[in-house]
Design a protein around this motif. Structure first.
Motif, mmCIF file in Angstrom:
data_model
loop_
_atom_site.group_PDB
_atom_site.id
_atom_site.type_symbol
_atom_site.label_atom_id
_atom_site.label_comp_id
_atom_site.label_asym_id
_atom_site.label_seq_id
_atom_site.Cartn_x
_atom_site.Cartn_y
_atom_site.Cartn_z
ATOM 1 N N ASP A 169 51.627 50.043 50.388
ATOM 2 C CA ASP A 169 52.734 50.223 49.434
ATOM 3 C C ASP A 169 53.146 51.685 49.373
ATOM 4 O O ASP A 169 54.330 52.009 49.318
ATOM 5 C CB ASP A 169 52.312 49.765 48.026
ATOM 6 N N TRP A 170 52.165 52.575 49.350
ATOM 7 C CA TRP A 170 52.453 54.007 49.247
ATOM 8 C C TRP A 170 53.284 54.478 50.444
ATOM 9 O O TRP A 170 54.265 55.194 50.291
ATOM 10 C CB TRP A 170 51.133 54.790 49.159
ATOM 11 N N LEU A 171 52.883 54.051 51.642
ATOM 12 C CA LEU A 171 53.614 54.457 52.852
ATOM 13 C C LEU A 171 55.048 53.932 52.838
ATOM 14 O O LEU A 171 55.970 54.608 53.298
ATOM 15 C CB LEU A 171 52.890 53.969 54.112
ATOM 16 N N LYS A 172 55.237 52.734 52.276
ATOM 17 C CA LYS A 172 56.602 52.177 52.217
ATOM 18 C C LYS A 172 57.432 52.915 51.164
ATOM 19 O O LYS A 172 58.615 53.160 51.349
ATOM 20 C CB LYS A 172 56.539 50.677 51.886
ATOM 21 N N LYS A 173 56.793 53.277 50.065
ATOM 22 C CA LYS A 173 57.497 53.900 48.941
ATOM 23 C C LYS A 173 57.922 55.345 49.236
ATOM 24 O O LYS A 173 59.005 55.780 48.849
ATOM 25 C CB LYS A 173 56.567 53.874 47.723
ATOM 26 N N PHE A 174 57.047 56.100 49.921
ATOM 27 C CA PHE A 174 57.319 57.530 50.095
ATOM 28 C C PHE A 174 57.879 57.878 51.467
ATOM 29 O O PHE A 174 57.895 59.035 51.861
ATOM 30 C CB PHE A 174 56.041 58.342 49.822
ATOM 31 N N ARG A 175 58.361 56.876 52.215
ATOM 32 C CA ARG A 175 58.866 57.154 53.560
ATOM 33 C C ARG A 175 59.976 58.203 53.523
ATOM 34 O O ARG A 175 60.772 58.251 52.583
ATOM 35 C CB ARG A 175 59.328 55.870 54.248
ATOM 36 N N ASN A 176 59.961 59.056 54.543
ATOM 37 C CA ASN A 176 60.969 60.117 54.730
ATOM 38 C C ASN A 176 60.958 61.198 53.653
ATOM 39 O O ASN A 176 61.856 62.026 53.604
ATOM 40 C CB ASN A 176 62.393 59.534 54.828
ATOM 41 N N LYS A 177 59.953 61.196 52.790
ATOM 42 C CA LYS A 177 59.906 62.221 51.732
ATOM 43 C C LYS A 177 59.223 63.497 52.218
ATOM 44 O O LYS A 177 59.632 64.595 51.885
ATOM 45 C CB LYS A 177 59.136 61.684 50.519
ATOM 46 N N LYS A 178 58.167 63.352 53.010
ATOM 47 C CA LYS A 178 57.408 64.528 53.440
ATOM 48 C C LYS A 178 56.737 64.233 54.769
ATOM 49 O O LYS A 178 56.280 63.116 55.001
ATOM 50 C CB LYS A 178 56.346 64.865 52.394
ATOM 51 N N SER A 179 56.682 65.256 55.624
ATOM 52 C CA SER A 179 55.993 65.117 56.912
ATOM 53 C C SER A 179 54.741 65.985 56.919
ATOM 54 O O SER A 179 54.679 67.000 56.226
ATOM 55 C CB SER A 179 56.919 65.553 58.046
ATOM 56 N N PHE A 180 53.783 65.590 57.741
ATOM 57 C CA PHE A 180 52.485 66.262 57.802
ATOM 58 C C PHE A 180 52.121 66.579 59.247
ATOM 59 O O PHE A 180 52.530 65.880 60.167
ATOM 60 C CB PHE A 180 51.392 65.350 57.222
ATOM 61 N N GLU A 181 51.323 67.629 59.425
ATOM 62 C CA GLU A 181 50.782 67.893 60.764
ATOM 63 C C GLU A 181 49.708 66.864 61.120
ATOM 64 O O GLU A 181 49.617 66.424 62.262
ATOM 65 C CB GLU A 181 50.136 69.289 60.838
ATOM 66 N N ILE A 182 48.885 66.524 60.138
ATOM 67 C CA ILE A 182 47.774 65.611 60.403
ATOM 68 C C ILE A 182 47.801 64.460 59.406
ATOM 69 O O ILE A 182 47.812 64.681 58.188
ATOM 70 C CB ILE A 182 46.412 66.349 60.287
ATOM 71 N N VAL A 183 47.844 63.235 59.929
ATOM 72 C CA VAL A 183 47.673 62.046 59.089
ATOM 73 C C VAL A 183 46.386 61.384 59.562
ATOM 74 O O VAL A 183 46.224 61.095 60.749
ATOM 75 C CB VAL A 183 48.866 61.068 59.218
ATOM 76 N N PHE A 184 45.467 61.201 58.628
ATOM 77 C CA PHE A 184 44.174 60.603 58.954
ATOM 78 C C PHE A 184 44.054 59.281 58.225
ATOM 79 O O PHE A 184 44.312 59.211 57.026
ATOM 80 C CB PHE A 184 43.026 61.536 58.532
ATOM 81 N N SER A 185 43.666 58.222 58.951
ATOM 82 C CA SER A 185 43.508 56.909 58.333
ATOM 83 C C SER A 185 42.107 56.380 58.602
ATOM 84 O O SER A 185 41.713 56.222 59.756
ATOM 85 C CB SER A 185 44.544 55.932 58.901
ATOM 86 N N ASP A 186 41.371 56.119 57.528
ATOM 87 C CA ASP A 186 40.032 55.541 57.663
ATOM 88 C C ASP A 186 40.014 54.227 56.882
ATOM 89 O O ASP A 186 39.402 54.128 55.820
ATOM 90 C CB ASP A 186 38.975 56.516 57.132
ATOM 91 N N ALA A 187 40.736 53.254 57.413
ATOM 92 C CA ALA A 187 40.845 51.953 56.748
ATOM 93 C C ALA A 187 39.494 51.239 56.768
ATOM 94 O O ALA A 187 38.633 51.562 57.589
ATOM 95 C CB ALA A 187 41.892 51.105 57.461
ATOM 96 N N PRO A 188 39.309 50.268 55.880
ATOM 97 C CA PRO A 188 38.047 49.502 55.894
ATOM 98 C C PRO A 188 37.811 48.906 57.288
ATOM 99 O O PRO A 188 38.744 48.368 57.894
ATOM 100 C CB PRO A 188 38.295 48.397 54.864
ATOM 101 N N PHE A 189 36.599 49.022 57.779
ATOM 102 C CA PHE A 189 36.292 48.556 59.137
ATOM 103 C C PHE A 189 36.570 47.064 59.324
ATOM 104 O O PHE A 189 36.839 46.613 60.420
ATOM 105 C CB PHE A 189 34.824 48.855 59.484
ATOM 106 N N GLU A 190 36.476 46.293 58.243
ATOM 107 C CA GLU A 190 36.686 44.842 58.392
ATOM 108 C C GLU A 190 38.167 44.466 58.422
ATOM 109 O O GLU A 190 38.532 43.314 58.608
ATOM 110 C CB GLU A 190 35.952 44.065 57.284
ATOM 111 N N MET A 191 39.054 45.435 58.228
ATOM 112 C CA MET A 191 40.491 45.147 58.240
ATOM 113 C C MET A 191 40.898 44.631 59.626
ATOM 114 O O MET A 191 40.444 45.142 60.639
ATOM 115 C CB MET A 191 41.269 46.423 57.891
#
Length: 194
Positions: A105-127
């Motif tokens: 939801d957060w990624l959909k809500k804040f799209r195009n608002k701010k860019s980053f050099e590094i995006v790190f995702s550590d989603a639950p392993f069972e996903m």
């Protein structure tokens, strides 16, 4: 319990309450990851988005290494409170912006608002893999990455990604990091608008 590996708070142990259901990135994998990132980026001048921040193992590692602009997204209110409290205790409160919410939801809500050099995702392993693909797609299609940016996805080593933006995968036991580059055509669009 996890340890900050390097920087201002090197060797600092962070103990989370026992009832927290978390799986912080191992020291070995974290050390390897930061070695790769520090070869490319100056930690003091990058902005970082930490998705599925958990109890802040990656967030506080970036902060300890001097990163001044870290946004951490985590759904569990106990975990966000813990990150905020720990960041305050270590004088990192101004560096860390904790956002409570579902990552998708957060990624959909804040799209195009701010860019980053590094995006790190550590989603639950069972996903399931299609949800991993959705994260990758949301980050890449919504300009979360700067032109020189990288999306790092932590996942089980048995999962393999097939994606045109995949640059590299590094395996550390049952944990792997896959590195994705930003979409090219969107970068060109941004430059044409400026």
């Amino acid at each position: 319990m996890y340890r900050i590996i390097s920087g201002k708070w090197k060797a600092k142990k962070i103990a989370a309450p026992r009832n927290f259901d978390v799986r912080p990135t191992t020291d070995f994998a974290k050390e390897a990851l930061f070695s790769i990132l520090e070869n490319t980026y100056d930690m003091q001048s990058v902005s970082v988005l930490d998705l599925f921040a958990g109890i802040g193992s990656i967030t506080l590692e970036f902060a300890s290494r001097g990163c001044q602009d870290i946004t951490s997204v985590e759904m569990n209110p106990k975990h966000t409170a813990f990150i905020n409290a720990t960041a305050a205790e270590l004088d990192m409160a101004l560096q860390v912006n904790v956002q409570r919410g579902d990552v998708f939801d957060w990624l959909k809500k804040f799209r195009n608002k701010k860019s980053f050099e590094i995006v790190f995702s550590d989603a639950p392993f069972e996903m399931e893999e299609k949800k991993y693909q959705e994260i990758i797609s949301l980050v890449l299609k919504n300009k979360y990455l700067k032109e020189n940016g990288v999306l790092v996805v932590e996942h089980q080593s048995r999962m393999k990604f097939d994606h045109p933006n995949l640059v590299d995968t590094r395996k550390y036991g049952n944990v792997s990091f896959s590195f994705f580059k930003p979409n090219k055509e969107e970068v060109t669009e941004i430059q044409n608008q400026e």
